[in-house]
Write a protein that holds these residues in place. Structure first.
Motif, mmCIF file in Angstrom:
data_model
loop_
_atom_site.group_PDB
_atom_site.id
_atom_site.type_symbol
_atom_site.label_atom_id
_atom_site.label_comp_id
_atom_site.label_asym_id
_atom_site.label_seq_id
_atom_site.Cartn_x
_atom_site.Cartn_y
_atom_site.Cartn_z
ATOM 1 N N LEU A 314 0.835 -1.194 0.000
ATOM 2 C CA LEU A 314 0.000 0.000 0.000
ATOM 3 C C LEU A 314 0.883 1.263 0.000
ATOM 4 O O LEU A 314 0.591 2.246 -0.681
ATOM 5 C CB LEU A 314 -0.929 -0.003 1.221
ATOM 6 N N ALA A 315 1.965 1.194 0.773
ATOM 7 C CA ALA A 315 2.885 2.345 0.833
ATOM 8 C C ALA A 315 3.459 2.619 -0.566
ATOM 9 O O ALA A 315 3.551 3.765 -1.012
ATOM 10 C CB ALA A 315 3.996 2.056 1.837
ATOM 11 N N ARG A 345 -7.372 12.048 -2.258
ATOM 12 C CA ARG A 345 -8.624 11.546 -2.859
ATOM 13 C C ARG A 345 -8.396 10.201 -3.544
ATOM 14 O O ARG A 345 -9.212 9.310 -3.476
ATOM 15 C CB ARG A 345 -9.176 12.552 -3.873
ATOM 16 N N ARG A 346 -7.257 10.083 -4.218
ATOM 17 C CA ARG A 346 -7.000 8.842 -4.962
ATOM 18 C C ARG A 346 -6.683 7.670 -4.031
ATOM 19 O O ARG A 346 -7.085 6.555 -4.267
ATOM 20 C CB ARG A 346 -5.840 9.078 -5.930
ATOM 21 N N PRO A 350 -8.694 3.323 -1.270
ATOM 22 C CA PRO A 350 -8.088 1.994 -1.100
ATOM 23 C C PRO A 350 -7.656 1.718 0.340
ATOM 24 O O PRO A 350 -7.833 0.598 0.837
ATOM 25 C CB PRO A 350 -6.861 2.014 -2.027
ATOM 26 N N ALA A 351 -7.104 2.730 1.010
ATOM 27 C CA ALA A 351 -6.659 2.507 2.400
ATOM 28 C C ALA A 351 -7.864 2.198 3.291
ATOM 29 O O ALA A 351 -7.816 1.288 4.131
ATOM 30 C CB ALA A 351 -5.903 3.727 2.925
ATOM 31 N N ARG A 352 -8.961 2.934 3.093
ATOM 32 C CA ARG A 352 -10.150 2.721 3.942
ATOM 33 C C ARG A 352 -10.742 1.333 3.730
ATOM 34 O O ARG A 352 -11.064 0.628 4.678
ATOM 35 C CB ARG A 352 -11.231 3.758 3.608
ATOM 36 N N GLY A 402 -4.697 -5.943 -4.492
ATOM 37 C CA GLY A 402 -5.152 -4.794 -3.706
ATOM 38 C C GLY A 402 -6.367 -4.140 -4.331
ATOM 39 O O GLY A 402 -6.882 -4.573 -5.358
ATOM 40 N N VAL A 403 -6.806 -3.071 -3.666
ATOM 41 C CA VAL A 403 -8.085 -2.464 -4.036
ATOM 42 C C VAL A 403 -7.964 -1.587 -5.282
ATOM 43 O O VAL A 403 -8.823 -1.597 -6.146
ATOM 44 C CB VAL A 403 -8.626 -1.651 -2.846
ATOM 45 N N ARG A 404 -6.933 -0.799 -5.365
ATOM 46 C CA ARG A 404 -6.762 0.035 -6.558
ATOM 47 C C ARG A 404 -5.287 0.006 -6.932
ATOM 48 O O ARG A 404 -4.513 0.888 -6.544
ATOM 49 C CB ARG A 404 -7.205 1.467 -6.262
ATOM 50 N N PRO A 405 -4.872 -1.023 -7.693
ATOM 51 C CA PRO A 405 -3.453 -1.082 -8.047
ATOM 52 C C PRO A 405 -3.068 0.111 -8.928
ATOM 53 O O PRO A 405 -3.839 0.505 -9.799
ATOM 54 C CB PRO A 405 -3.336 -2.400 -8.820
#
Ligand SMILES: Cc1cc2nc3c(=O)[nH]c(=O)nc-3n(C[C@H](O)[C@H](O)[C@H](O)COP(=O)(O)OP(=O)(O)OC[C@H]3O[C@@H](n4cnc5c(N)ncnc54)[C@H](O)[C@@H]3O)c2cc1C
Length: 417
Positions: A314-315, A345-346, A350-352, A402-405
């Motif tokens: 994620l980082a 915003r971007r 994904p983090a949430r 992941g959620v938004r690669p």
């Protein structure tokens, strides 16, 4: 924070972007910006990257991004182990939790590689670009504020105190971010019912290859094949380590052997309590990731639970998005707070979502197992994964992709003069 009108003149460097923290987020961002000719400095407070029991996973989405940069093949020349499936045993019942081999992706495995090898590799590659500066043993201690907002950092370095003035400071200084505190940002804690004790047990030739996860009443043990050793994580209830330490180390060893009888011959590799490294699990995030001249990304913006081992990835995805969104305006020296808001915003979404999934697993799988006093059936979520194999691609996708690669959208460019 320091006002610009300090009486003492310190040695000062000027860069376009000052990145604080040479972890995965800081080094990937440093690499990408320097590759696009943005004048940057990465500050790292330690003299090397040799810290044990950091996240050592490189996931398919990160490998894909490194492939887009032409770096993946060379990175994978370094020693690593490949994991294609995550399985575990719940009260003796084997359950496959994620099967990466079914993914529709170029890389269908997780590479386990010491984080210092990844960081050294990234630093070496970034040093090929003239606009990259790596300042080791340099610790940011204060933010410099001025008319435009944050205008740089004050730091201690091997040459004494210095100032680094920049159009943008990016806080990549991890889950205990000092810059975030100095900026007055307070993360919202989402809570975690557990901590993790990391330790190593020697691994013999011929031992099973696949990672080993075991759950039984009140206990969870994860063992990851790292070639000559098993990297083990023993999950305990939050804050329970102090109490555990008051007991006998032999009882602790016996509990491990009870879960993993194959470790009996090597269990004295845990020679003392000092061989156990406590990871205090934190899940938190900032409501606001930026203010004029300062942006927080990676763990500094959102500390992740170790579930799925996705913190590094994620980082790195944050760093790629930051470079994609800010490179042009950094090159043009016209970065604004609304540019920084675009990064939040971007990447906030994904983090949430990722944290929501992790907290759900913590509450519905981990906490019930840790709280159980007698053997129970595998939690219903795991039972469903066994009965419907297609469902196993969901956790595999969540962990691996992941959620938004993010994909690298920046280009190699000459330095801006
Ligand atoms: C024990 C443990 C095990 C983990 N296991 C996994 C795993 O298996 N897989 C996974 O994906 N994630 C794992 N994680 C999480 C993962 O390591 C983090 O999510 C990831 O490293 C975050 O990257 P980052 O670049 O944001 O921050 P970090 O990796 O924390 O890097 C921050 C860097 O900033 C430096 N720094 C801090 N303050 C300053 C300062 N003031 N000035 C200069 N430098 C500074 C630090 O020395 C550090 O190098 C684990 C974390 C821990 C603690």
């Amino acid at each position: 924070m320091t006002e610009t009108s300090r009486p003492v003149e310190l040695p000062t460097r000027h860069v376009t972007c000052c990145i604080v923290g040479g972890g995965p987020a800081g080094l990937v961002l440093g690499y990408l910006l320097a590759r696009s000719g943005v004048d940057i400095a990465v500050l790292e407070k330690h003299g090397d990257f040799l810290r044990d029991f950091r996240g050592d996973t490189i996931h398919p989405s990160t490998l894909k991004a490194l492939d887009e940069l032409g770096l993946a093949d060379e990175l994978l020349q370094l020693p690593h182990e490949k994991t294609r499936q995550v399985a575990g045993s719940v009260n003796g019942e084997t359950v496959v939790m994620a099967d990466f081999s079914r993914l529709n992706a170029k890389y269908k495995f997780i590479a386990f590689m010491p984080q210092w090898d990844l960081l050294n590799f990234l630093m070496r590659k970034a040093q090929a670009f003239p606009s990259f500066q790596m300042l080791m043993k340099t610790e940011a201690t204060d933010l410099i504020t001025g008319a435009k907002g944050i205008e740089g950092v004050r730091a201690t370095s091997p040459d004494g105190e210095i100032e680094i003035r920049a159009d943008l400071v990016v806080a990549c200084d991890g889950r205990h971010s000092r810059l975030r505190d100095l900026a007055g940002f307070v993360p919202r804690t989402l809570g975690a019912p557990m901590d993790v004790l990391w330790f190593k047990i020697g691994r013999d030739e011929g031992d099973d290859d696949e990672p080993l996860g075991r759950m039984s009443a009140g206990r969870i043990l994860v063992a990851i094949n790292r070639g000559t050793v098993w990297q083990c994580g023993y999950v305990i209830a939050k804050g329970a380590f102090e109490e555990l330490r008051k007991g006998s180390l032999d009882d602790f060893r016996a509990a491990i052997v009870d879960m993993a009888p194959g470790f009996a011959g090597r269990i004295h590799d845990i020679a003392s309590w000092d061989d156990l490294k406590l990871l205090t699990v934190a899940v938190d995030r900032l409501a606001l990731w930026h203010r004029p001249g300062l942006l927080c990304i990676g763990d500094a913006a959102h500390a992740m639970s170790p579930i799925g081992g996705i913190g590094i990835n994620l980082a790195i995805q944050d760093a790629i998005a930051t470079a994609n969104l800010l490179t042009d305006n950094l090159r043009g020296r016209r970065i604004t707070d609304s540019d920084l808001a675009q990064v939040q915003r971007r990447r906030e979404w994904p983090a949430r979502i990722t944290q929501w999934v992790q907290v759900t697993i913590q509450n519905h799988i981990i906490a019930p197992v840790l709280g159980a006093r007698s053997a129970t059936r595998p939690p219903w979520i795991l039972r469903h994964l066994q009965s419907i194999p297609l469902l196993r691609t969901l956790p595999a996708r969540f962990v691996a992709i992941g959620v938004r690669p993010e994909h690298v959208a920046t280009k190699q460019m000459p330095p801006v003069h």
